[in-house]
Design a protein around this motif. Structure first.
Motif: not given
Lengths: 509, 328
Positions: A136-148, A396-401
């Motif tokens: 869960y942490m990995y997916l969040n950080l990964r999409s965060g990094l990709l979106g920078l 689901a809220i985390g990734p959408v947010r």
């Protein structure tokens, strides 16, 4: 706003139920129960475990996210897939496998000839929960990094900032929403989980709650424990709210993001591979190996009978739940990001209560609620799907947010100024930008539903069975060989599902 | 865009209808016993009677708590519990209706509730399992209280987290009080008893030489022997009436809310029928409760102490004792 209010009402049902049950208590006895010393120990254990898991998962996930997004390590796609694979492994299977791995009679000494100490208690719970929640942490950080947007970093560099400075002042602050989303999901998960802690026998609030139901068939004092647990949840949610207040992360201008700067690893690639290998050994090889070992002990082909039927039933509840949850997550995330006010924030936070409510208490609440107000819904698939959705909404809220934070409202405003009505403007401009976030959210919910037990037990239609239910039922009778095919099916099906998701993402880049 | 929404809406409503297809069963069973132990019986019952049964599987305690929550609105006709404690708790909260006399009379009085609210379908005895290579059966302890004896120092295995073990401790607590029970727990612990995760692990431990004697349920040995007939472990009872020989049961009751009591009673009679009872003894290696045929079953019944099984419905004190003794 209306869907958001509806969701909030749904999530508040369990709270209401718990309050009703708690109020039935005999005051003298409940005062005794609330103010006893043991609760302090439970509190200490719960806080220690939550903090420990958060630290461990961050230590695992942050380097892993950086490795698979920002470096030139070979086999990134495979690494990414492997990194999220533990999501497909039911937590109780992993806990079983870890429990059986150490010790004199453990699989490690039987198969590998090395005797390692048996994991249990605090360390056992910490390792087990960390291993299946770090994705869960990995997916969040990964999409965060990709979106920078790397142009910000480039700007900082061009103004003379050092590499370390760029990370500290530019990258890390921008990752904050992603990190906090991970913290929230994992933290709340630890609070509500009783699978691993009861197998590892570590006394947290949720374990005590589980014992209260199972050892004395007691719903009233269990309700008190659940309410105490939810007050910890409220504290965490409040802290997270304070930390995220008044932040803007989207690009101000138009245009596309620049390509990401890739770091060269050179010799450092070897320790990186070694670290990943160790992680994969613990999180994947041990549980999968244990399942295969169980299967190998009895090679009876009849155990595969009826498997496809059960798989179909599992999917028929999990898939609608995943879609519904993602759809509910959009309005909640939208109002809290776009119209930040204490009310909209509060509404979004309420969704997290559903996640932290121990599933057994949540299921009982829905039994109570539906029988008293909508008996026609009781033990229908609709109710099961609703309960799944309200419970897993937070995932689901985390990734959408996170996706919303990075989508500029200017585009939507432009669409409106061109004459599109608000809802259509949203669908045509913002919604496409959220697609990745929505899909990621739905995927997480789907995987969780496939593994879910207590809600399925109590709310599914009579005669309904899922893969997870079969795994539990057989392993409970120590019939591990019979449990293995069902566990393996969850694993294979969920991995294929994740493979498809990622290949969608990769085919577009 | 509107068209798409409309189509999605229609599909959703359609799915909803198909989805919430109501059950048409003649009997709804909540089963705390695992599917593996119940499914074959249900199949046979359906074939013989033509009645259609739908089963909700779950943990015994979870289903018991859910039943209490459902109250008079429960769709369940019959609850089949894995242990007597759950049956006792449900009887106390008025969830069960009185069973007809002919059903109650099919089992010995100890195997039915004193108020005729539930009846036992199969039994399991607590026994000591011992290594046939390292223990001479003549030297076995005659009472479970002898396990604190020096002779057994470091040679005993138990599973303090196991439900059957805890039910046994509750029975000891009921018969002998907290003082004796605490002393026994601490005595055995200080005698170097090894903690195992479950009964299966105890048997594996005895077979592999880690330990010599274990207290467990009788059928684990019989199940182990299916795969390995020369498994070097044997079961033995303590002396006549010793609390260590306690028999716990799985049993059924009919809910107060049931509208289909006739089908429910037919089902219970089927469970207590000779053939089904034989199935329990041959396939799951439990003891029959009705008819009590077979010398082995008779012996177990006669050796076991008389305990009010229905009153084992609160484990709280047991768990406190185990916790104080540092076993949980």
């Amino acid at each position: 706003m209306i869907p958001a209010l509806l969701v909030a009402t749904g999530v508040l049902i369990p709270l209401l139920y718990l309050a009703i049950r708690a109020a039935e208590a005999d005051w003298a006895v409940s005062a005794d129960l609330i103010f006893r010393y043991r609760n302090l120990i439970l509190l200490k254990n719960t806080v220690m475990l939550t903090a420990g898991v958060l630290i461990t998962t961050t230590l695992i996930a942050a380097p892993l996210a950086w490795l698979t997004v920002r470096t030139d390590i070979a086999g990134k796609k495979v690494l990414t897939l492997l990194s999220v694979l533990p999501l497909a492994i039911p937590g109780y299977i992993l806990a079983y496998a870890l429990l059986g791995f150490g010790g004199a009679n453990g699989t490690a000494s039987l198969l590998l000839g090395i005797e390692i100490p048996r994991l249990s208690g605090f360390w056992g719970s910490l390792v087990a929960i960390s291993l299946y929640t770090y994705p869960y942490m990995y997916l969040n950080l990964r999409s965060g990094l990709l979106g920078l947007d790397p142009s910000v970093e480039e700007a900082a560099r061009s103004l003379g900032m050092s590499s370390a400075g760029v990370y500290r002042r530019i990258v890390l602050p921008q990752l904050r929403p992603a990190f906090l989303a991970g913290v929230l999901i994992i933290g709340l998960y630890v609070l509500g989980d009783f699978g691993a802690v009861s197998l590892m026998r570590f006394e947290t609030f949720s374990y005590a709650l589980f014992l209260q139901y199972s050892a004395s068939y007691d719903r009233i004092y269990a309700a008190w424990l659940a309410l105490m647990l939810l007050s910890i949840t409220a504290t965490i949610l409040f802290a997270e709210y304070r930390l995220l207040r008044g932040k803007l992360f989207h690009r101000a201008g138009t245009g596309t993001a620049r390509n990401i700067r890739i770091s060269k690893l050179r010799w450092k690639v070897y320790p990186a591979y070694a670290g990943v290998a160790l992680l994969m050994f613990c999180a994947i090889v041990i549980p999968v190996g244990t399942i295969l070992y169980w299967m190998g002990r009895s090679l009876d082909s009849s155990i595969w009978n009826g498997l496809t039927n059960v798989l179909a039933m599992s999917v028929s509840a999990s898939a609608p739940a995943a879609i519904l949850t993602a759809m509910l997550a959009v309005p909640l995330a939208y109002i809290s990001v776009r119209f930040p006010s204490p009310v909209s924030r509060g509404l979004e936070r309420i969704a997290y209560f559903g996640y932290a409510t121990p599933p057994l208490a949540l299921a009982l609440a829905f039994v109570f609620f539906s029988l008293n107000s909508f008996p026609i819904l009781y033990q229908t698939m609709t109710l099961l799907v609703l309960a799944y959705s309200l419970h897993f909404l937070a995932e689901a809220i985390g990734p959408v947010r996170s996706a919303l934070y990075q989508a500029s409202p200017r585009i939507e405003e432009a669409a409106r100024s061109l004459g599109h009505p608000p809802f259509q403007a949203f669908l045509n401009s913002t919604f496409p930008l959220l697609k990745n976030g929505i899909i990621a959210g739905a995927a997480l919910v789907f995987l969780s539903c496939m593994k879910e037990l207590p809600i399925t037990f109590l709310l599914s239609p009579v005669g309904f069975e899922t893969l997870a239910l079969n795994v539990w039922s057989f392993s409970n009778e120590a019939m591990f060989a019979e449990a293995a095919p069902f566990a393996l099916t969850i694993l294979i099906f969920s991995s294929i599902f994740m493979g498809i998701l990622f290949s969608r993402e990769w085919s577009r880049t | 865009m509107k068209k798409t929404l409309l189509i999605i809406g229609l599909v959703a409503v359609g799915l909803f209808m198909v989805y919430n297809n109501r059950s048409t069963a003649d009997l709804i069973l909540y089963s705390g016993r695992s599917k593996a132990l119940v499914d074959p019986i249900i199949e046979r019952f359906e074939q013989e009677t033509g009645l259609r049964v739908e089963v909700r599987y779950g943990g015994t305690t979870q289903l018991a708590v859910a039943l209490m929550e459902e109250g008079v609105r429960t769709p369940a006709d019959v609850f089949w519990a894995q242990d007597a404690g759950a049956l006792g708790a449900l009887s106390q909260s008025g969830m069960f209706r009185t069973l007809p006399d002919d059903i109650i009379q099919m089992v010995p009085y100890r195997y039915a509730s004193a108020q005729n609210l539930w009846v036992a379908t199969s039994g399991r005895a607590r026994v000591m399992a011992y290594s046939t290579t390292r223990v001479n059966p003549e030297n076995l302890p005659s009472s479970i209280f002898d396990l604190t004896n020096d002779r057994w120092a470091g040679r005993i295995a138990w599973a303090p987290t196991n439900g059957s073990f805890q039910a046994f401790v509750s029975a000891m607590l009921q018969e002998y009080g907290p003082q004796t029970t605490r002393e026994w727990l601490e005595g055995v612990k200080n005698n170097g008893a090894k903690n195992y995760a479950n009964n299966n692990a105890i048997l594996q431990g005895i077979a592999s030489g880690e330990t010599d004697l274990g207290i467990t349920n009788h059928y684990y040995l019989l199940r182990s022997r299916v795969g390995d007939p020369r498994f070097p472990v044997e079961n033995a009872f303590f002396r006549d009436g010793d609390i260590g020989n306690m028999i716990n049961i799985a049993g059924v009751g009919i809910t107060t809310a049931s509208q289909r009591t006739e089908a429910a009673e037919t089902f219970i009679r089927f469970l207590l029928h000779e053939e089904t009872q034989r199935w329990f003894t041959e396939e799951t290696f439990e003891y029959a409760t009705a008819g009590l045929s077979g010398t082995e079953i008779r012996t177990a019944y006669e050796l076991s102490p008389e305990i009010d099984l229905g009153s084992l419905d609160n484990l709280q004190e047991t768990l406190n004792l185990l916790r104080e003794a540092g076993l949980l």
